[in-house]
Motif scaffolding. Structure first.
Motif, mmCIF file in Angstrom:
data_model
loop_
_atom_site.group_PDB
_atom_site.id
_atom_site.type_symbol
_atom_site.label_atom_id
_atom_site.label_comp_id
_atom_site.label_asym_id
_atom_site.label_seq_id
_atom_site.Cartn_x
_atom_site.Cartn_y
_atom_site.Cartn_z
ATOM 1 N N GLN A 194 0.857 -1.190 0.000
ATOM 2 C CA GLN A 194 0.000 0.000 0.000
ATOM 3 C C GLN A 194 0.885 1.229 0.000
ATOM 4 N N GLU A 195 0.667 2.136 -0.967
ATOM 5 C CA GLU A 195 1.493 3.330 -1.080
ATOM 6 C C GLU A 195 1.374 4.198 0.174
ATOM 7 N N ALA A 196 2.503 4.822 0.517
ATOM 8 C CA ALA A 196 2.535 5.690 1.686
ATOM 9 C C ALA A 196 2.136 7.100 1.277
ATOM 10 N N VAL A 197 0.949 7.543 1.751
ATOM 11 C CA VAL A 197 0.445 8.884 1.471
ATOM 12 C C VAL A 197 0.354 9.635 2.785
ATOM 13 N N GLU A 198 0.753 10.901 2.745
ATOM 14 C CA GLU A 198 0.756 11.728 3.957
ATOM 15 C C GLU A 198 -0.571 11.606 4.701
ATOM 16 N N SER B 130 7.267 -11.119 5.920
ATOM 17 C CA SER B 130 6.927 -10.379 7.134
ATOM 18 C C SER B 130 6.355 -9.031 6.703
ATOM 19 N N THR B 131 5.124 -8.741 7.117
ATOM 20 C CA THR B 131 4.414 -7.544 6.660
ATOM 21 C C THR B 131 4.203 -6.595 7.829
ATOM 22 N N ILE B 132 4.470 -5.304 7.574
ATOM 23 C CA ILE B 132 4.277 -4.270 8.597
ATOM 24 C C ILE B 132 3.371 -3.181 8.039
ATOM 25 N N ARG B 133 2.668 -2.498 8.948
ATOM 26 C CA ARG B 133 1.858 -1.321 8.621
ATOM 27 C C ARG B 133 2.270 -0.206 9.570
ATOM 28 N N ILE B 134 2.692 0.932 9.008
ATOM 29 C CA ILE B 134 3.156 2.045 9.841
ATOM 30 C C ILE B 134 2.513 3.338 9.362
ATOM 31 N N PRO B 135 2.073 4.209 10.305
ATOM 32 C CA PRO B 135 1.532 5.518 9.921
ATOM 33 C C PRO B 135 2.660 6.416 9.411
ATOM 34 N N GLY C 226 -1.677 8.828 6.001
ATOM 35 C CA GLY C 226 -2.181 7.463 5.908
ATOM 36 C C GLY C 226 -1.217 6.452 6.497
ATOM 37 N N GLU C 227 -1.251 5.247 5.972
ATOM 38 C CA GLU C 227 -0.386 4.162 6.424
ATOM 39 C C GLU C 227 0.360 3.554 5.246
ATOM 40 N N ALA C 228 1.569 3.119 5.530
ATOM 41 C CA ALA C 228 2.352 2.378 4.539
ATOM 42 C C ALA C 228 2.321 0.900 4.918
ATOM 43 N N GLU C 229 2.101 0.059 3.918
ATOM 44 C CA GLU C 229 2.121 -1.385 4.143
ATOM 45 C C GLU C 229 3.242 -1.985 3.309
ATOM 46 N N LEU C 230 4.222 -2.547 4.002
ATOM 47 C CA LEU C 230 5.410 -3.093 3.351
ATOM 48 C C LEU C 230 5.558 -4.560 3.723
ATOM 49 N N SER C 231 6.014 -5.336 2.750
ATOM 50 C CA SER C 231 6.217 -6.768 2.981
ATOM 51 C C SER C 231 7.644 -7.132 2.598
ATOM 52 N N CYS C 232 8.339 -7.772 3.537
ATOM 53 C CA CYS C 232 9.691 -8.280 3.294
ATOM 54 C C CYS C 232 9.574 -9.758 2.942
ATOM 55 N N VAL C 233 10.142 -10.140 1.814
ATOM 56 C CA VAL C 233 9.936 -11.495 1.287
ATOM 57 C C VAL C 233 11.277 -12.199 1.097
ATOM 58 N N SER C 234 11.357 -13.411 1.652
ATOM 59 C CA SER C 234 12.452 -14.329 1.374
ATOM 60 C C SER C 234 11.841 -15.512 0.637
ATOM 61 N N PRO C 235 11.998 -15.567 -0.689
ATOM 62 C CA PRO C 235 11.207 -16.522 -1.473
ATOM 63 C C PRO C 235 11.612 -17.978 -1.321
ATOM 64 N N ARG C 236 12.860 -18.234 -0.859
ATOM 65 C CA ARG C 236 13.297 -19.626 -0.862
ATOM 66 C C ARG C 236 14.394 -19.838 0.169
ATOM 67 N N SER C 237 14.167 -20.769 1.055
ATOM 68 C CA SER C 237 15.190 -21.137 2.045
ATOM 69 C C SER C 237 14.808 -22.483 2.654
ATOM 70 N N LYS C 238 15.805 -23.128 3.273
ATOM 71 C CA LYS C 238 15.585 -24.420 3.934
ATOM 72 C C LYS C 238 16.663 -24.607 4.990
ATOM 73 N N PRO C 239 16.288 -24.693 6.242
ATOM 74 C CA PRO C 239 14.941 -24.485 6.767
ATOM 75 C C PRO C 239 14.496 -23.028 6.580
ATOM 76 N N ALA C 240 13.273 -22.727 7.013
ATOM 77 C CA ALA C 240 12.711 -21.396 6.769
ATOM 78 C C ALA C 240 13.553 -20.312 7.428
ATOM 79 N N ALA C 241 13.808 -19.244 6.689
ATOM 80 C CA ALA C 241 14.577 -18.120 7.215
ATOM 81 C C ALA C 241 13.757 -17.342 8.242
ATOM 82 N N THR C 242 14.451 -16.616 9.100
ATOM 83 C CA THR C 242 13.808 -15.743 10.081
ATOM 84 C C THR C 242 13.961 -14.304 9.623
#
Length: 398
Positions: free
Chosen positions: A144-148, A193-198, A150-166
């Motif tokens: 979600q775009e960050a507009v003055e 991992s997804t965050i929402r910040i004002p 409002g809130e920004a929604e960002l997702s950090c993605v690790s597409p492939r790991s074994k065992p699962a990354a932290t």
């Protein structure tokens, strides 16, 4: 044969316990099968690396040794290649140790590799190959775009790991809690991992980072740095010139504009009038050469982006140098005339007061003189008539 199979099935036990069990297996084999035995070793390797799979022999008498993959396909038969997969190479074949190498390992190669010794009784051990997949540097996806305001929604993605990354979000040295999701895909894991910040305008350009940790990284982290991109409406301010502008001077105005995205089109205009013919516009700059009073007016600068618009104005007043000089020259004469008029008025007033006082004083003197003559005549007449002057005076007075 069955005790040997049970021992092979214990490859998921801790290494110390597994080693003890294998030692017991060797003892049992030696007691029942002329001390011939085979022992396998578990292996863990990084994806893309080379795995060394070893089969240890005891009291080998030249019996047939076969090595099979997890699908029970024969790889080597007494040191001779049986499967046409060039990634497998026979490294060592001795009466005590048989070792093969598997290069460019992938997760599909995981599983149990069988070391089989064919004697009077068939003995086999399983060497378990585990493949670890460290994560690549994670990516940041804008949900979600960050507009003055409002809130920004960002997702950090690790597409492939074994065992699962932290995954861990960090801003200003502090962790930002996120919502973690995980999905398995053919033995590997995709983690996000997804965050929402004002957000406000001041947050534009603020630094965040997403850290991925994994056992295969040996304590190191894969870090993705990210800067917030906060969208906001523009602000406009006209930078005015210094000093007084006179006819013949040049005017230069600069329209200072901020905004995200930065407005590309900046519009100059004059309220209720068109811009002068000599006006030149270059981006945020407006220039007018050889100013005259016809250029007077209110100039407006406007800017707009997808999130709003803003404007600022400047009032131009051009002075005529001739009129200014004439006004300055007229001031002393006016002052002198005023002073002279005041002096004349003062003199006239003094003369009037002086004359009035003089006339009043003269009238009073003549009155007293006439009164004295009357009294003198009366006294003289009384004396001649033999009357008491004093009594006559009294009667006169009455």
């Amino acid at each position: 044969m069955k005790p040997m199979q049970r021992s092979g099935a214990n490859h998921h036990l801790p290494p110390a316990i597994s080693l003890v069990l294998r030692s017991l297996v060797l003892v049992l084999v030696c007691m029942t099968s002329h001390c011939q035995a085979v022992q396998a070793e578990n292996v863990t390797v990084l994806e893309g690396g080379t795995a060394q799979i070893s089969c240890r022999l005891q009291n080998y008498d030249g019996s047939i040794v076969v090595i099979q993959n997890p699908r029970r396909q024969t790889l080597f038969f007494n040191g001779t290649r049986a499967l046409k997969d060039e990634r497998f190479q026979m490294v060592l074949f001795t009466p005590r140790l048989v070792r093969i190498a598997l290069s460019n390992v992938s997760v599909s190669d995981e599983g149990g590799y069988f070391c089989q010794l064919y004697t009077d009784d068939t003995h086999h051990q399983v060497a378990t190959l585990s493949v670890s997949v460290p994560p690549e540097t994670p990516t940041v996806e804008v949900k979600q775009e960050a507009v003055e305001g409002g809130e920004a929604e960002l997702s950090c993605v690790s597409p492939r790991s074994k065992p699962a990354a932290t995954l861990r979000w960090v801003r200003g040295g502090r962790e930002v809690p996120g919502v973690v999701s995980q999905q398995e895909n053919f033995k590997t894991f995709s983690v996000s991992s997804t965050i929402r910040i004002p957000v406000e305008r001041k947050d534009n350009g603020a630094a965040l980072s997403c850290e991925a940790s994994h056992p295969a990284l040996g304590g190191q982290k894969r870090i993705r740095h990210y800067r917030l991109n906060v969208y906001f409406a523009p602000t406009v301010r006209i930078v005015p010139p210094l000093g007084i502008l006179r006819e013949g001077d040049s005017l230069s105005l600069t329209c200072a504009v901020t905004g995200n995205p930065l407005p590309r089109n900046i519009q100059w205009s004059r309220i209720n009038e068109t811009l002068p013919e000599r006006a030149e516009i270059s981006g945020p700059n407006l220039q007018i050469s050889r100013l005259s009073q016809s250029h007077n007016g209110t100039y407006l600068c406007q800017a707009q982006n997808d999130y709003g618009w803003a404007g600022d104005h400047y009032s131009l007043l051009v002075y005529d140098p001739g009129a200014v000089v004439e006004a300055h020259n007229a001031v002393p004469y006016a002052v002198i005339g005023g002073v002279l008029a005041l002096l004349v008025f003062t003199v006239i007033c003094v003369l009037i007061v002086t004359i009035w006082c003089s006339v009043r004083q003269k009238g009073s003197y003549l009155t007293h003189e006439a009164s004295g003559l009357d009294e003198h005549g009366e006294v003289q007449e009384a004396f001649l008539n033999g009357n008491d002057a004093t009594q006559g005076k009294k009667e006169y007075l009455l």
